[in-house]
Design an enzyme around this catalytic site. Structure first.
Site, PDB file in Angstrom:
ATOM      1  N   LYS A  37       0.840  -1.203   0.000  1.00 30.63           N
ATOM      2  CA  LYS A  37       0.000   0.000   0.000  1.00 30.63           C
ATOM      3  C   LYS A  37       0.875   1.252   0.000  1.00 30.63           C
ATOM      4  CE  LYS A  37      -0.184  -0.918   4.905  1.00 30.63           C
ATOM      5  NZ  LYS A  37      -0.878  -1.655   5.952  1.00 30.63           N
ATOM      6  N   ARG A 134     -10.116  -1.724  14.549  1.00 31.16           N
ATOM      7  CA  ARG A 134      -9.846  -0.755  13.494  1.00 31.16           C
ATOM      8  C   ARG A 134     -10.697  -1.126  12.287  1.00 31.16           C
ATOM      9  NH1 ARG A 134      -3.802   0.029  11.069  1.00 31.16           N
ATOM     10  NH2 ARG A 134      -4.367  -1.960  10.153  1.00 31.16           N
ATOM     11  N   TYR A 256      16.105  29.124  11.242  1.00 27.34           N
ATOM     12  CA  TYR A 256      14.855  29.700  11.752  1.00 27.34           C
ATOM     13  C   TYR A 256      14.768  29.560  13.263  1.00 27.34           C
ATOM     14  CZ  TYR A 256      12.703  30.005   7.097  1.00 27.34           C
ATOM     15  OH  TYR A 256      12.395  30.320   5.816  1.00 27.34           O
TER      16      TYR A 256
HETATM   17  C1  LIG Z   1      -0.066  -2.558   6.489  1.00 22.57           C
HETATM   18  C2  LIG Z   1      -0.640  -3.887   6.720  1.00 22.57           C
HETATM   19  C3  LIG Z   1       0.156  -5.033   6.611  1.00 22.57           C
HETATM   20  C4  LIG Z   1       1.654  -4.951   6.482  1.00 22.57           C
HETATM   21  O1  LIG Z   1       2.172  -4.543   7.741  1.00 22.57           O
HETATM   22  P1  LIG Z   1       3.730  -4.392   8.019  1.00 22.57           P
HETATM   23  O2  LIG Z   1       3.799  -4.112   9.476  1.00 22.57           O
HETATM   24  O3  LIG Z   1       4.187  -3.237   7.203  1.00 22.57           O
HETATM   25  O4  LIG Z   1       4.372  -5.652   7.631  1.00 22.57           O
HETATM   26  C5  LIG Z   1      -0.459  -6.257   6.695  1.00 22.57           C
HETATM   27  N1  LIG Z   1      -1.794  -6.370   6.904  1.00 22.57           N
HETATM   28  C6  LIG Z   1      -2.586  -5.286   7.048  1.00 22.57           C
HETATM   29  C7  LIG Z   1      -4.033  -5.464   7.306  1.00 22.57           C
HETATM   30  C8  LIG Z   1      -2.042  -4.021   6.974  1.00 22.57           C
HETATM   31  O5  LIG Z   1      -2.818  -2.949   7.122  1.00 22.57           O
END
Ligand SMILES: *Cc1c(COP(=O)(O)O)cnc(C)c1O
Length: 367
Positions: A37, A134, A256
């Site tokens: 993703k 979630r 800054y």
């Molecule tokens: C992002 C995600 C993963 C991958 O997680 P990592 O900690 O980056 O390996 C796997 N399953 C779900 C549902 C996720 O949201």
């Protein structure tokens, strides 16, 4: 090639391939999918997904429908799950691009079944919430589904998945509870392949592997077990050019807010990277860059396009030289620690302005 670049992001596809092989080996006999993703964690979904495909990865997880449609164009034969679920778009869109929704609530389960009745069977993933609260079916909805399997009739249940909230926590109480919840839920549902572990979960032990694992960040070299040696190869290098050097010999401040005041003589280099490039502002006065093996600390505030580092210990440094912001002496995890964040955020913040340089994935250098 890089003479005109002010900053260079190097992404080692060979290391991603090696990391996939290591994770797949560790997960055996479970299948290793890949979570790519957010543009493959900021590293570029096209080169990363092709590298993983070449290594034999066939199952991919993305967050959004748009990410999935883009990936479909890159890997026509892959299996792709959209984690955000059916709410991301009409069932017809999932069908058109041969994508699987993660069905996150009973409403989505019913919607998919209805669509399958009308248009023929199509595969989908069932996402159960085992304690993270979630995404995924909450326990009350699982109870309803467990009592009425007919709601799953008419479509192929390709996978039942859940996600761990604390897989990187040395205290495994929460992970064990989630694993038990998940395993208990599976006994109440029709048989289907199951998946619980992402990167860190793979290292919790064989009873977390089920049939498929879904690593993401570890493919990209981030340590899945903070505080322990990282078994994975580093993937990312980041270099910024020295734009200017000044000798400080009078009492003065830098940047800054005038947050850093020099106590004595020093040499200061200004580098071409800033928070607009994902060098987080929280690294102000805290980040460490390197010239060779010498640490050159960030002084004063990180600004949008520039940072200033103390090069007093590197008298040979010159304008035009490149400085490592992420490199052999300072990996993504080390930078994240200084920034008060996690490697995930460092990677996904990497800006669009860097010259990107992809290192070999078997067929040589891709630029
Ligand atoms: C992002 C995600 C993963 C991958 O997680 P990592 O900690 O980056 O390996 C796997 N399953 C779900 C549902 C996720 O949201």
């Amino acid at each position: 090639m890089n003479e005109t670049a002010s900053s260079v992001l190097t992404i080692d596809l060979g290391a991603i391939a090696a990391n996939y092989r290591l994770l797949a080996e560790r997960a055996r006999p479970a299948v290793a999918a890949a979570a790519i993703k957010a543009d493959a964690y900021g590293l570029g979904v096209a080169p990363v997904s092709r590298t993983l495909w070449t290594e034999g990865c066939r199952d991919f997880f993305v967050a959004t429908l748009d990410e999935a449609i883009e990936l479909r164009g890159l890997l026509p034969e892959s299996r792709i799950t959209v984690l955000n679920g059916l709410i991301a778009g009409e069932p017809a869109l999932f069908r058109e691009y041969a994508l699987m929704p993660a069905l996150n609530d009973l409403g989505q389960v019913d919607e998919w079944r209805t669509d399958c009745r009308e248009n023929g069977p199509a595969p989908a993933v069932l996402h159960l919430d085992s304690g993270m609260a979630r995404l995924g079916l909450p326990p009350v909805e699982l109870d309803k589904l467990a009592q009425d399997h007919s709601r799953l009739e008419g479509f192929e249940l390709a996978l039942i998945m859940s996600h761990l909230a604390c897989a990187d926590d040395p205290d495994e109480t929460m992970s064990r509870r989630q694993r038990e919840n998940f395993a208990a839920a599976l006994t109440r549902l029709p048989p289907a392949p199951a998946s619980l572990a992402a990167s860190s979960g793979i290292f919790l032990g064989s009873d977390y592997l089920f049939d498929m694992v879904r690593p993401g960040v570890s493919l990209h070299g981030v340590n899945p077990r903070p505080g322990q040696p990282n078994p994975l190869r580093p993937v990312v290098g980041l270099q910024a050019k020295i734009l200017q050097i000044r000798d400080v010999d009078t009492p003065q401040t830098v940047g800054y807010g005038a947050t850093h005041r020099f106590a004595g003589p020093a040499r200061l280099a200004t580098l071409a990277a800033g928070y607009a490039d994902g060098y987080l502002r929280s690294l102000s006065g805290r980040g460490t860059a390197h010239i060779g093996e010498t640490a050159v600390p960030v002084l004063g505030r990180v600004s949008m396009d520039l940072i200033t580092v103390d090069v007093t210990r590197v008298p040979e440094a010159r304008p035009g030289d490149m400085v490592d912001l992420i490199g052999p002496c300072h990996d993504v995890d080390a930078l994240a620690e200084e920034a008060g964040t996690i490697g995930y955020e460092i990677l996904t913040s990497l800006g669009r302005r860097y010259r990107r340089h992809y290192l070999g994935s078997g067929d040589g250098e891709i630029v």
